[in-house]
Design an enzyme around this catalytic site. Structure first.
Site, mmCIF file in Angstrom:
data_model
loop_
_atom_site.group_PDB
_atom_site.id
_atom_site.type_symbol
_atom_site.label_atom_id
_atom_site.label_comp_id
_atom_site.label_asym_id
_atom_site.label_seq_id
_atom_site.Cartn_x
_atom_site.Cartn_y
_atom_site.Cartn_z
ATOM 1 N N ASP A 61 41.713 17.081 5.165
ATOM 2 C CA ASP A 61 42.768 16.181 4.713
ATOM 3 C C ASP A 61 43.173 16.536 3.284
ATOM 4 O O ASP A 61 42.352 16.571 2.374
ATOM 5 C CB ASP A 61 42.257 14.734 4.779
ATOM 6 C CG ASP A 61 43.360 13.704 4.704
ATOM 7 O OD1 ASP A 61 44.239 13.839 3.826
ATOM 8 O OD2 ASP A 61 43.343 12.766 5.511
ATOM 9 N N SER A 112 49.135 10.460 5.648
ATOM 10 C CA SER A 112 48.194 11.024 6.618
ATOM 11 C C SER A 112 48.344 10.446 8.013
ATOM 12 O O SER A 112 48.054 11.125 9.004
ATOM 13 C CB SER A 112 46.752 10.801 6.145
ATOM 14 O OG SER A 112 46.463 11.531 4.987
ATOM 15 N N PHE A 293 27.885 6.108 9.377
ATOM 16 C CA PHE A 293 26.914 6.485 8.356
ATOM 17 C C PHE A 293 27.123 5.802 7.010
ATOM 18 O O PHE A 293 26.284 5.924 6.121
ATOM 19 C CB PHE A 293 26.917 8.002 8.183
ATOM 20 C CG PHE A 293 26.486 8.743 9.422
ATOM 21 C CD1 PHE A 293 25.191 8.618 9.903
ATOM 22 C CD2 PHE A 293 27.384 9.542 10.120
ATOM 23 C CE1 PHE A 293 24.785 9.297 11.049
ATOM 24 C CE2 PHE A 293 26.992 10.219 11.263
ATOM 25 C CZ PHE A 293 25.691 10.094 11.736
ATOM 26 N N GLU A 294 28.215 5.118 6.827
ATOM 27 C CA GLU A 294 28.478 4.394 5.582
ATOM 28 C C GLU A 294 29.316 3.162 5.900
ATOM 29 O O GLU A 294 30.033 3.122 6.910
ATOM 30 C CB GLU A 294 29.237 5.261 4.576
ATOM 31 C CG GLU A 294 28.407 6.301 3.869
ATOM 32 C CD GLU A 294 27.469 5.719 2.807
ATOM 33 O OE1 GLU A 294 27.676 4.553 2.406
ATOM 34 O OE2 GLU A 294 26.554 6.441 2.380
ATOM 35 N N HIS A 344 43.014 12.725 -4.881
ATOM 36 C CA HIS A 344 43.623 11.489 -5.387
ATOM 37 C C HIS A 344 42.981 11.058 -6.707
ATOM 38 O O HIS A 344 43.649 10.488 -7.578
ATOM 39 C CB HIS A 344 43.476 10.361 -4.371
ATOM 40 C CG HIS A 344 44.483 10.389 -3.268
ATOM 41 N ND1 HIS A 344 45.846 10.408 -3.505
ATOM 42 C CD2 HIS A 344 44.338 10.372 -1.920
ATOM 43 C CE1 HIS A 344 46.500 10.418 -2.352
ATOM 44 N NE2 HIS A 344 45.612 10.392 -1.371
ATOM 45 N N ASP A 381 46.729 17.992 6.907
ATOM 46 C CA ASP A 381 47.825 17.079 7.215
ATOM 47 C C ASP A 381 48.911 17.117 6.144
ATOM 48 O O ASP A 381 50.083 16.890 6.420
ATOM 49 C CB ASP A 381 47.311 15.655 7.422
ATOM 50 C CG ASP A 381 46.325 15.220 6.345
ATOM 51 O OD1 ASP A 381 46.022 16.012 5.435
ATOM 52 O OD2 ASP A 381 45.829 14.084 6.429
ATOM 53 N N HIS A 478 50.161 12.609 -2.839
ATOM 54 C CA HIS A 478 50.401 13.743 -1.955
ATOM 55 C C HIS A 478 51.626 14.498 -2.470
ATOM 56 O O HIS A 478 52.375 14.010 -3.317
ATOM 57 C CB HIS A 478 50.703 13.273 -0.530
ATOM 58 C CG HIS A 478 49.598 12.507 0.110
ATOM 59 N ND1 HIS A 478 49.749 11.844 1.318
ATOM 60 C CD2 HIS A 478 48.318 12.282 -0.273
ATOM 61 C CE1 HIS A 478 48.617 11.262 1.649
ATOM 62 N NE2 HIS A 478 47.736 11.493 0.688
#
Length: 520
Positions: A61, A112, A293-294, A344, A381, A478
């Site tokens: 990404d 995205s 996992f988070e 970002h 993307d 972006h």
């Protein structure tokens, strides 16, 4: 007969050209011989027109051409080289490639959600929505029903193939959600707002949009329907009710009281929440897999503790092992979501360490599959507002200062280039972001002021360093420039030239239905 004669003529021509090349004064140069080798590798490449049993799409990404360039240098320099000549796993001549135009139907600079949606449905979409047609309105759930598109996952599931998702972001985030979700707003990860009324009651929303569901619910619905067989990533909080403690001591966010993890387990799914529990999963395809996992996004690779959560390469390996048990094949999307997030933040170190981890995931996917029956696509993307300064000598640390070109050697000199303000500058920067050199007006003032702070090599290469930027923004944006796509396997040769992003879907669809097309 004519084809045989043509091949013989081409071979003779190539042989004559090679003989002539040996007479050139540069013929003994390593650059020259390497160039000849590359041309021969491209000449030897033959289009693969087998029907694809499997399709793997790996999306970093925010990894446009510029970010990919920086990752290439970073990986090469980490391995002890100068960096510029390094080759990432998907940059060899056996991979076909093209440029991809990423704009959305209503946005020059893409988001995205619709970019991932374009790759999963074959049509461009509107900014901030996922897998809805062009008459859908962003943020208006009333426009969903009439505009829902069929996804590639649904198509291949109908062919009795398995489908998996791996992401270092939340599984409910834009790119992974595009595999299974259809929504008028990408942020409806665990709740949906009625049009024009943020605090709408559930009953009122139900009357307005009776078929509208949040993204996390859509994932479990897809598991129940048999469309999704494996999902690994972050986002646990969106699957657990408010007030309910999550596996690592956080708290759920769902206002509807539904525990989607328990629902998945009731459907027969295996569940994992850390490396240890992931290693206990049965990867024989006998039951769906949900791994969260988070609570939010997974850790950056630079901050990841091995014992707490698996790497993107490890998740890719587990996913392929599980999905490949289906004799009919599979579709797997792998997303390195945190490349985008670090961009970002204006933090090049974490951007590139996650980019390197993504490259390793590509290597694993390639090693575990056969080009004869597996189409592998590597792309992004969108790109970011990343920028590169000049004129830097070879081997200037991609994270550090731009050093002068050496006139009598290969590697850069030991003197940094100086800007007109008398200060050194880094190789990499951003056009906007939190690292802006401009400062907010003081109280009572209205003019942005400031000068560029000095920076040392030690400062710039620190993992927490925020690159200098021009325009002040709370989060770097972006950009709308092209990204690259690399591919190998069945019908990978269809990636050529400059393509619209939605064409990626059409290559995938053609590859898995090639037998059907031939029969017609």
């Amino acid at each position: 007969m004519k084809k045989t004669a043509l091949v013989s003529t081409l071979a003779l021509t190539a042989s004559m050209a090679a003989a002539q090349d040996q007479d050139l004064p540069q013929a003994s140069s390593e650059w020259f011989t390497a160039g000849q080798t590359t041309i021969q590798e491209i000449l030897d490449r033959q289009p693969n027109t087998n029907t694809a049993r499997n399709v793997i799409v790996l999306v970093a990404d925010g990894n446009g051409v510029g970010t990919n360039y920086a990752t290439r240098l970073f990986v090469g320099q980490q391995e002890g080289g100068l960096g510029e000549d390094h080759v990432l796993p998907y940059e060899t001549p056996e991979w076909y490639s093209a440029l991809v135009k990423t704009y959305n139907i209503n946005a020059q600079t893409p988001d995205s959600a619709p970019t991932a949606g374009a790759m999963n449905t074959g049509v461009k979409q509107r900014f901030n929505l996922i897998n809805l047609g062009e008459d859908a309105v962003t943020g208006d759930c009333r426009t969903e029903d009439a505009n829902k598109l069929t996804t590639f996952a649904e198509i291949v599931s109908g062919m009795d193939k398995s489908v998996g998702i791996v992401s270092t972001a939340r599984l409910t985030h834009a790119t992974p959600a595009a595999v299974y979700a259809k929504t008028a707003y990408r942020n409806w990860e665990d709740a949906i707002e009625a049009p024009g009324d943020e605090g709408a009651e559930a009953a009122e929303l139900g009357e307005l949009c009776p078929n509208s569901k949040d993204i996390a619910t859509q994932l479990i619905d897809a598991m129940e329907a048999g469309t999704i067989d494996l999902a690994m990533g972050g986002g646990r909080r969106h699957f657990v009710p408010e007030g309910t403690e999550t596996d690592e001591g956080g708290e759920g966010r769902r206002a509807d009281g539904t525990n989607l993890i328990e629902r998945a387990q009731d459907l027969g799914a295996q569940y994992a929440w850390d490396t240890a529990t992931a290693q206990e999963l049965t990867l024989d395809g006998s039951s769906p897999i949900l791994a969260l996992f988070e609570d939010s996004h997974m850790e950056y690779e630079a901050d990841r503790a091995d014992e707490e959560e698996p790497s993107i390469a490890e998740m890719t390996r587990m996913a392929i092992e599980a999905l490949s048990t289906n004799e009919n094949g599979y579709y797997l999307e792998v997303e390195a979501g945190r490349v985008d997030h670090a961009n970002h933040d204006g933090n090049a170190y974490r951007t590139l360490t996650d980019g390197a981890a993504f490259a390793e995931a590509v290597r694993v996917a390639d090693e575990m599959t056969d080009d004869e029956d597996t189409l592998i696509i590597v792309t992004a993307d969108h790109e970011h507002a990343i920028a590169f300064n000049g004129y830097c000598g070879r081997g200037s640390d991609i994270l550090g200062l731009c050093y002068e070109v050496s006139n009598d050697g290969i590697e850069h000199s030991d003197q940094p280039n100086m800007a007109a303000d008398g200060k050194p500058y880094t190789v990499l920067g951003y056009l906007n972001g939190t690292g802006s050199v401009l400062k907010e007006p003081t109280e009572g003032g209205n003019e942005w002021t400031g000068s560029r702070p000095d920076v040392s090599q030690e400062d710039a290469t620190d993992m927490d360093y925020i690159q200098q930027a021009l325009i002040p923004m709370s989060s770097e944006t972006h950009s709308g420039e092209d990204v690259a796509v690399y591919a190998k396997g069945p019908y990978a040769h269809l990636f050529d030239g400059t393509l619209e992003q939605n064409v990626i879907f059409h290559v995938m669809h053609h590859a898995v239905t090639a037998d059907d097309a031939a029969a017609e």
